[in-house]
Design a protein around this motif. Structure first.
Motif, PDB file in Angstrom:
ATOM      1  N   LYS A 195       1.338  -1.286  -0.269  1.00  9.02           N
ATOM      2  CA  LYS A 195       0.032   0.031  -0.032  1.00  9.02           C
ATOM      3  C   LYS A 195       0.654   1.189  -0.142  1.00  9.02           C
ATOM      4  CE  LYS A 195      -3.943  -2.312   2.302  1.00  9.02           C
ATOM      5  NZ  LYS A 195      -4.829  -2.030   3.731  1.00  9.02           N
ATOM      6  N   CYS A 196       2.292   1.161   1.052  1.00 10.63           N
ATOM      7  CA  CYS A 196       3.137   2.651   0.568  1.00 10.63           C
ATOM      8  C   CYS A 196       3.842   2.042  -1.109  1.00 10.63           C
ATOM      9  CB  CYS A 196       4.329   2.341   1.659  1.00 10.63           C
ATOM     10  SG  CYS A 196       3.172   1.985   3.224  1.00 10.63           S
ATOM     11  N   LEU A 197       3.538   1.745  -1.523  1.00  5.47           N
ATOM     12  CA  LEU A 197       5.148   1.596  -2.324  1.00  5.47           C
ATOM     13  C   LEU A 197       4.889   3.355  -3.535  1.00  5.47           C
ATOM     14  CD1 LEU A 197       4.799  -1.816  -4.518  1.00  5.47           C
ATOM     15  CD2 LEU A 197       6.602  -0.118  -3.312  1.00  5.47           C
ATOM     16  N   PRO A 198       3.490   3.418  -4.173  1.00  7.42           N
ATOM     17  CA  PRO A 198       2.873   4.022  -4.788  1.00  7.42           C
ATOM     18  C   PRO A 198       3.986   5.908  -4.638  1.00  7.42           C
ATOM     19  CG  PRO A 198       1.062   2.631  -4.527  1.00  7.42           C
ATOM     20  CD  PRO A 198       2.101   2.990  -3.597  1.00  7.42           C
ATOM     21  N   ALA A 199       3.912   5.927  -2.882  1.00  8.28           N
ATOM     22  CA  ALA A 199       4.355   7.517  -2.197  1.00  8.28           C
ATOM     23  C   ALA A 199       5.901   7.138  -1.871  1.00  8.28           C
ATOM     24  CB  ALA A 199       3.712   7.164  -0.582  1.00  8.28           C
ATOM     25  N   ILE A 200       6.449   5.185  -2.794  1.00  6.53           N
ATOM     26  CA  ILE A 200       7.794   5.656  -1.850  1.00  6.53           C
ATOM     27  C   ILE A 200       8.347   5.833  -3.324  1.00  6.53           C
ATOM     28  CG2 ILE A 200       9.673   3.061  -1.852  1.00  6.53           C
ATOM     29  CD1 ILE A 200       7.749   4.776   0.799  1.00  6.53           C
ATOM     30  N   LEU A 201       7.309   4.941  -4.369  1.00  6.42           N
ATOM     31  CA  LEU A 201       8.127   5.392  -5.789  1.00  6.42           C
ATOM     32  C   LEU A 201       7.873   7.255  -6.227  1.00  6.42           C
ATOM     33  CD1 LEU A 201       6.658   2.260  -7.651  1.00  6.42           C
ATOM     34  CD2 LEU A 201       8.880   3.112  -6.697  1.00  6.42           C
ATOM     35  N   ILE A 202       6.908   7.941  -5.919  1.00  5.59           N
ATOM     36  CA  ILE A 202       7.059   9.504  -6.736  1.00  5.59           C
ATOM     37  C   ILE A 202       8.108   9.778  -5.172  1.00  5.59           C
ATOM     38  CG2 ILE A 202       5.669  11.261  -5.765  1.00  5.59           C
ATOM     39  CD1 ILE A 202       3.027   9.532  -5.989  1.00  5.59           C
ATOM     40  N   GLY A 203       8.076   9.491  -3.785  1.00  4.83           N
ATOM     41  CA  GLY A 203       8.800   9.887  -3.545  1.00  4.83           C
ATOM     42  C   GLY A 203      10.744   9.803  -4.404  1.00  4.83           C
ATOM     43  N   TRP A 204      10.720   8.849  -4.697  1.00  9.60           N
ATOM     44  CA  TRP A 204      11.952   8.409  -5.524  1.00  9.60           C
ATOM     45  C   TRP A 204      12.049   9.575  -6.705  1.00  9.60           C
ATOM     46  CZ3 TRP A 204      11.841   4.777  -9.754  1.00  9.60           C
ATOM     47  CH2 TRP A 204      12.788   4.067 -10.310  1.00  9.60           C
ATOM     48  N   GLY A 205      10.994   9.620  -7.520  1.00  9.05           N
ATOM     49  CA  GLY A 205      10.601  10.497  -9.309  1.00  9.05           C
ATOM     50  C   GLY A 205      10.670  11.625  -8.921  1.00  9.05           C
ATOM     51  N   LEU A 206      10.498  12.781  -7.173  1.00  4.47           N
ATOM     52  CA  LEU A 206      10.626  13.844  -7.214  1.00  4.47           C
ATOM     53  C   LEU A 206      12.620  14.355  -6.838  1.00  4.47           C
ATOM     54  CD1 LEU A 206       7.941  14.280  -4.796  1.00  4.47           C
ATOM     55  CD2 LEU A 206       8.188  15.097  -7.224  1.00  4.47           C
ATOM     56  N   SER A 207      13.373  13.038  -6.250  1.00  2.00           N
ATOM     57  CA  SER A 207      15.055  13.498  -5.745  1.00  2.00           C
ATOM     58  C   SER A 207      15.215  13.441  -7.494  1.00  2.00           C
ATOM     59  CB  SER A 207      15.185  11.669  -4.878  1.00  2.00           C
ATOM     60  OG  SER A 207      15.035  10.804  -6.251  1.00  2.00           O
ATOM     61  N   TYR A 208      14.704  13.570  -8.367  1.00  2.00           N
ATOM     62  CA  TYR A 208      15.329  13.710  -9.844  1.00  2.00           C
ATOM     63  C   TYR A 208      15.849  15.010  -9.575  1.00  2.00           C
ATOM     64  CZ  TYR A 208      16.418   8.416 -11.409  1.00  2.00           C
ATOM     65  OH  TYR A 208      16.311   7.135 -11.177  1.00  2.00           O
ATOM     66  N   PHE A 209      14.341  15.677  -9.431  1.00  2.00           N
ATOM     67  CA  PHE A 209      14.909  17.789  -9.367  1.00  2.00           C
ATOM     68  C   PHE A 209      15.566  17.521  -8.550  1.00  2.00           C
ATOM     69  CE2 PHE A 209      10.801  15.556 -11.374  1.00  2.00           C
ATOM     70  CZ  PHE A 209      10.876  16.082 -12.179  1.00  2.00           C
ATOM     71  N   LEU A 210      15.471  17.351  -7.666  1.00  2.00           N
ATOM     72  CA  LEU A 210      16.926  17.713  -5.754  1.00  2.00           C
ATOM     73  C   LEU A 210      18.499  17.203  -6.312  1.00  2.00           C
ATOM     74  CD1 LEU A 210      14.533  17.417  -3.558  1.00  2.00           C
ATOM     75  CD2 LEU A 210      15.165  19.519  -4.379  1.00  2.00           C
ATOM     76  N   ASN A 211      18.747  16.206  -7.220  1.00  2.77           N
ATOM     77  CA  ASN A 211      19.750  15.403  -6.706  1.00  2.77           C
ATOM     78  C   ASN A 211      21.186  17.002  -7.786  1.00  2.77           C
ATOM     79  OD1 ASN A 211      19.907  13.201  -5.819  1.00  2.77           O
ATOM     80  ND2 ASN A 211      19.856  12.425  -6.860  1.00  2.77           N
ATOM     81  N   ASN A 212      20.945  16.864  -8.535  1.00  3.35           N
ATOM     82  CA  ASN A 212      22.412  18.028  -8.925  1.00  3.35           C
ATOM     83  C   ASN A 212      21.813  19.523  -8.617  1.00  3.35           C
ATOM     84  OD1 ASN A 212      22.739  16.043 -10.296  1.00  3.35           O
ATOM     85  ND2 ASN A 212      21.480  16.565 -12.124  1.00  3.35           N
ATOM     86  N   LYS A 213      20.891  19.922  -7.663  1.00  2.00           N
ATOM     87  CA  LYS A 213      20.731  21.220  -6.900  1.00  2.00           C
ATOM     88  C   LYS A 213      21.170  21.300  -5.004  1.00  2.00           C
ATOM     89  CE  LYS A 213      16.791  21.925  -9.534  1.00  2.00           C
ATOM     90  NZ  LYS A 213      15.705  22.288  -9.722  1.00  2.00           N
ATOM     91  N   ILE A 214      22.393  20.335  -4.659  1.00  2.00           N
ATOM     92  CA  ILE A 214      21.943  20.493  -3.600  1.00  2.00           C
ATOM     93  C   ILE A 214      23.438  19.726  -3.246  1.00  2.00           C
ATOM     94  CG2 ILE A 214      22.106  19.301  -1.351  1.00  2.00           C
ATOM     95  CD1 ILE A 214      19.015  18.482  -2.100  1.00  2.00           C
TER      96      ILE A 214
END
Length: 235
Positions: free
Chosen positions: A191-210
């Motif tokens: 049941k938690c899988l969708p949230a985990i995968l969304i968070g993983w996807g969002l990380s691509y927008f932050l990885n190169n900015k920190i």
């Protein structure tokens, strides 16, 4: 706001943080979810962490230090075994206060400018603490995060991720053997899988900015939050 929506929101943030700095899913989410949906802690949260750390370990496999990883897996395995024994005999709530205090002491030392040198002894001690805390509370990232805080971001994510892949596998196995986890935990994980995968996807927008200094600050902030939460957030 319905509880499930809030749970998903927290999991998305935690998964994103895990991908950006190499740990944080358990540290950020576990204390809050313990209040909202206590059945998510520790079993389903360990499975959530297992998924996201497996993805990160594969992605950053080129930066893995096999020698140090071997030391950390040894220490973490010992910590898991101790935790499994403790959970059979002692109320883990009492230990959360002690463990929270230990995390805050480690953060205090870090804020003074002290950064532990990455050696066999420091690695085993930090991984033992992470294995113990992770199995009892599913929030075991801070000790290893503080140990690796002075390393570059790729090394942080690679070595913390491969460590937690093994420790999460070992931890969930220990919980299953002791009867602390069961098939319901697997259903909750799904049941938690969708949230985990969304968070993983969002990380691509932050990885190169920190940058690396920002990562160090994030590690200290998250470790502080974890320590305070373990002390004060009691169900």
């Amino acid at each position: 706001m319905p509880d499930i929506v809030l749970v998903y929101f927290i999991l998305i943030i935690g998964a994103c943080l895990q991908c950006v700095i190499g740990f944080g899913l358990g540290l950020l989410c576990a204390p809050i979810l313990y209040w909202l949906m206590p059945e998510l802690v520790p079993g389903p949260m360990i499975l959530n962490a297992l998924l996201i750390t497996s993805i990160l370990a594969i992605k950053h496999r080129g930066a893995i230090d096999l020698k140090q990883t071997g030391y950390s897996i040894f220490g973490g395995a010992v910590g898991v075994l101790i935790a499994a024994s403790v959970m059979l005999q002692v109320d883990p709530h009492q230990y959360r206060i002690l463990l929270g205090c230990c995390l805050l002491i480690a953060v205090g030392l870090s804020l003074t400018g002290w950064s532990p040198k990455l050696t066999f002894i420091s690695n085993v001690l930090a991984s033992l603490a992470s294995g113990f805390i992770g199995t009892t509370t599913s929030a075991g990232g801070a000790p290893m995060g503080l140990l690796y805080q002075a390393q570059n971001k790729d090394k942080i994510k690679a070595n913390l991720s491969i460590f937690f892949v093994f420790i999460n596998l070992f931890g969930i196995t220990a919980l299953l053997v002791t009867g602390t986890a069961d098939s319901n935990d697997l259903l909750l994980f799904i049941k938690c899988l969708p949230a985990i995968l969304i968070g993983w996807g969002l990380s691509y927008f932050l990885n190169n900015k920190i940058n690396e200094q920002s990562i160090r600050i994030l590690i200290i902030v998250v470790a502080t939050f974890s320590g305070l939460a373990l002390i004060f957030f009691q169900r």
